[in-house]
Design a protein around this motif. Structure first.
Motif, PDB file in Angstrom:
ATOM      1  N   GLY A  77      19.945  15.794   5.339  1.00  0.00           N
ATOM      2  CA  GLY A  77      20.829  15.159   5.964  1.00  0.00           C
ATOM      3  C   GLY A  77      20.333  13.516   6.190  1.00  0.00           C
ATOM      4  N   TRP A  78      19.501  13.239   5.192  1.00  0.00           N
ATOM      5  CA  TRP A  78      19.168  11.867   5.362  1.00  0.00           C
ATOM      6  C   TRP A  78      20.167  10.729   4.869  1.00  0.00           C
ATOM      7  CZ3 TRP A  78      18.493   8.492   1.204  1.00  0.00           C
ATOM      8  CH2 TRP A  78      17.651   7.167   1.392  1.00  0.00           C
ATOM      9  N   ASP A  79      20.347   9.749   5.504  1.00  0.00           N
ATOM     10  CA  ASP A  79      21.218   9.027   5.371  1.00  0.00           C
ATOM     11  C   ASP A  79      20.915   7.414   5.263  1.00  0.00           C
ATOM     12  OD1 ASP A  79      23.561   7.312   5.466  1.00  0.00           O
ATOM     13  OD2 ASP A  79      24.356   8.002   7.246  1.00  0.00           O
ATOM     14  N   SER A  80      20.817   6.930   4.041  1.00  0.00           N
ATOM     15  CA  SER A  80      20.395   5.484   3.767  1.00  0.00           C
ATOM     16  C   SER A  80      20.807   4.575   4.518  1.00  0.00           C
ATOM     17  CB  SER A  80      20.318   5.125   2.433  1.00  0.00           C
ATOM     18  OG  SER A  80      21.797   5.052   1.944  1.00  0.00           O
ATOM     19  N   GLU A  81      22.212   4.528   5.219  1.00  0.00           N
ATOM     20  CA  GLU A  81      22.660   3.793   6.141  1.00  0.00           C
ATOM     21  C   GLU A  81      21.992   3.430   7.465  1.00  0.00           C
ATOM     22  OE1 GLU A  81      25.933   1.822   5.597  1.00  0.00           O
ATOM     23  OE2 GLU A  81      25.561   2.645   3.339  1.00  0.00           O
ATOM     24  N   ASP A  82      21.186   4.852   7.927  1.00  0.00           N
ATOM     25  CA  ASP A  82      20.786   4.828   9.334  1.00  0.00           C
ATOM     26  C   ASP A  82      19.285   4.457   9.160  1.00  0.00           C
ATOM     27  OD1 ASP A  82      22.965   5.641  10.131  1.00  0.00           O
ATOM     28  OD2 ASP A  82      22.483   8.014  10.088  1.00  0.00           O
ATOM     29  N   ALA A  83      18.467   4.202   8.231  1.00  0.00           N
ATOM     30  CA  ALA A  83      17.324   4.012   7.964  1.00  0.00           C
ATOM     31  C   ALA A  83      16.964   2.445   7.542  1.00  0.00           C
ATOM     32  CB  ALA A  83      16.619   4.919   6.812  1.00  0.00           C
ATOM     33  N   SER A  84      15.823   2.019   8.141  1.00  0.00           N
ATOM     34  CA  SER A  84      15.204   0.801   7.637  1.00  0.00           C
ATOM     35  C   SER A  84      14.433   1.259   6.390  1.00  0.00           C
ATOM     36  CB  SER A  84      14.748  -0.178   8.673  1.00  0.00           C
ATOM     37  OG  SER A  84      13.696   0.692   9.461  1.00  0.00           O
ATOM     38  N   TYR A  85      12.947   1.105   6.960  1.00  0.00           N
ATOM     39  CA  TYR A  85      11.942   1.512   5.961  1.00  0.00           C
ATOM     40  C   TYR A  85      11.396   2.664   6.298  1.00  0.00           C
ATOM     41  CZ  TYR A  85      12.541  -3.009   3.690  1.00  0.00           C
ATOM     42  OH  TYR A  85      12.903  -4.332   3.119  1.00  0.00           O
ATOM     43  N   ASP A  86      12.191   3.761   6.118  1.00  0.00           N
ATOM     44  CA  ASP A  86      11.345   5.199   6.342  1.00  0.00           C
ATOM     45  C   ASP A  86      10.914   5.680   5.287  1.00  0.00           C
ATOM     46  OD1 ASP A  86      13.754   5.825   4.933  1.00  0.00           O
ATOM     47  OD2 ASP A  86      14.659   7.227   6.175  1.00  0.00           O
ATOM     48  N   TRP A  87      10.311   7.055   5.398  1.00  0.00           N
ATOM     49  CA  TRP A  87       9.476   7.671   4.325  1.00  0.00           C
ATOM     50  C   TRP A  87      10.353   7.598   2.992  1.00  0.00           C
ATOM     51  CZ3 TRP A  87       9.489  11.472   1.116  1.00  0.00           C
ATOM     52  CH2 TRP A  87       8.345  12.102   0.359  1.00  0.00           C
ATOM     53  N   ALA A  97       0.835  -1.290   0.261  1.00  0.00           N
ATOM     54  CA  ALA A  97       0.001  -0.084  -0.112  1.00  0.00           C
ATOM     55  C   ALA A  97       0.692   1.155   0.125  1.00  0.00           C
ATOM     56  CB  ALA A  97      -0.871   0.152   1.213  1.00  0.00           C
ATOM     57  N   GLU A  98       1.750   1.345   0.720  1.00  0.00           N
ATOM     58  CA  GLU A  98       3.019   2.315   1.011  1.00  0.00           C
ATOM     59  C   GLU A  98       3.375   2.599  -0.489  1.00  0.00           C
ATOM     60  OE1 GLU A  98       3.831   4.441   3.207  1.00  0.00           O
ATOM     61  OE2 GLU A  98       2.504   3.790   4.674  1.00  0.00           O
ATOM     62  N   LEU A  99       4.075   1.641  -0.994  1.00  0.00           N
ATOM     63  CA  LEU A  99       4.826   1.689  -2.174  1.00  0.00           C
ATOM     64  C   LEU A  99       3.977   2.113  -3.423  1.00  0.00           C
ATOM     65  CD1 LEU A  99       7.113  -1.527  -2.366  1.00  0.00           C
ATOM     66  CD2 LEU A  99       7.511   0.860  -1.789  1.00  0.00           C
ATOM     67  N   ASP A 100       2.352   1.476  -3.604  1.00  0.00           N
ATOM     68  CA  ASP A 100       1.548   1.905  -4.570  1.00  0.00           C
ATOM     69  C   ASP A 100       1.139   3.550  -4.297  1.00  0.00           C
ATOM     70  OD1 ASP A 100       1.399  -0.327  -5.597  1.00  0.00           O
ATOM     71  OD2 ASP A 100      -0.416  -0.967  -4.661  1.00  0.00           O
ATOM     72  N   GLN A 101       1.019   3.885  -3.085  1.00  0.00           N
ATOM     73  CA  GLN A 101       0.735   5.257  -2.829  1.00  0.00           C
ATOM     74  C   GLN A 101       2.005   6.373  -3.167  1.00  0.00           C
ATOM     75  OE1 GLN A 101       0.020   6.387   1.019  1.00  0.00           O
ATOM     76  NE2 GLN A 101      -1.029   8.409   0.777  1.00  0.00           N
ATOM     77  N   HIS A 102       3.053   5.915  -3.045  1.00  0.00           N
ATOM     78  CA  HIS A 102       4.319   6.634  -3.393  1.00  0.00           C
ATOM     79  C   HIS A 102       4.551   6.758  -4.868  1.00  0.00           C
ATOM     80  CE1 HIS A 102       6.643   7.798   0.355  1.00  0.00           C
ATOM     81  NE2 HIS A 102       6.131   6.706   0.818  1.00  0.00           N
ATOM     82  N   ALA A 103       4.149   5.584  -5.583  1.00  0.00           N
ATOM     83  CA  ALA A 103       4.315   5.579  -7.025  1.00  0.00           C
ATOM     84  C   ALA A 103       3.247   6.438  -7.607  1.00  0.00           C
ATOM     85  CB  ALA A 103       4.286   4.061  -7.567  1.00  0.00           C
TER      86      ALA A 103
END
Length: 103
Positions: free
Chosen positions: A74-84, A34-40
Motif C-alpha cells: 500500500g505504499w504511495d509515493s505521492e504521500d511520502a517525502s524521504y521515507d525508507w 549515508a542512507e543512500l550509500d547504505q541502501h545501495a
C-alpha cells in the motif's frame, strides 16, 4: 553512442522521474548520503549474493520486485517525502547512474 541503458528501459525512465524529487547528481546532505550509500550496498549485496552479476537488467529486475512489494503493502509515493522506500528507490537510481547503466 555513449554506453548506458536505452531511454526506453524502465530503469532509465524511473531514474529520470526520481531525479525530479531527489538529488541524484548534486551534493546531498550527509544524512541522506549515508542512507543512500547504505541502501545501495544492501541492494548490491542482495543481487550478487544470489550469484548474479550487477547489471542494468539485474538492477532493473530488483527494482521491479521492490516496487511490486511496495505497492502490495500500500505504499504511495505521492504521500511520502524521504521515507525508507523513497530512499531505497533513489539509491537504486543513483547506483544505476554511478555504474553507467543509465545516461
Amino acid at each position: 553512442m555513449p554506453r548506458g541503458t536505452s531511454v526506453r528501459h524502465p530503469l532509465a525512465g524511473l531514474t529520470r522521474d526520481f531525479h525530479k524529487i531527489g538529488p541524484l547528481d548534486a551534493p546531498v546532505p550527509p544524512w541522506m548520503s549515508a542512507e543512500l550509500d547504505q541502501h545501495a550496498a544492501q541492494v548490491c549485496e542482495g543481487i550478487v549474493s544470489g550469484g548474479a552479476e550487477l547489471t542494468a537488467n539485474t538492477l532493473g529486475t530488483y527494482l521491479h520486485g521492490f516496487l511490486d512489494g511496495c505497492l502490495e503493502r500500500g505504499w504511495d509515493s505521492e504521500d511520502a517525502s524521504y521515507d525508507w522506500e523513497t530512499l531505497r528507490i533513489l539509491a537504486i537510481c543513483r547506483l544505476a547512474k554511478d555504474r553507467g547503466f543509465v545516461r
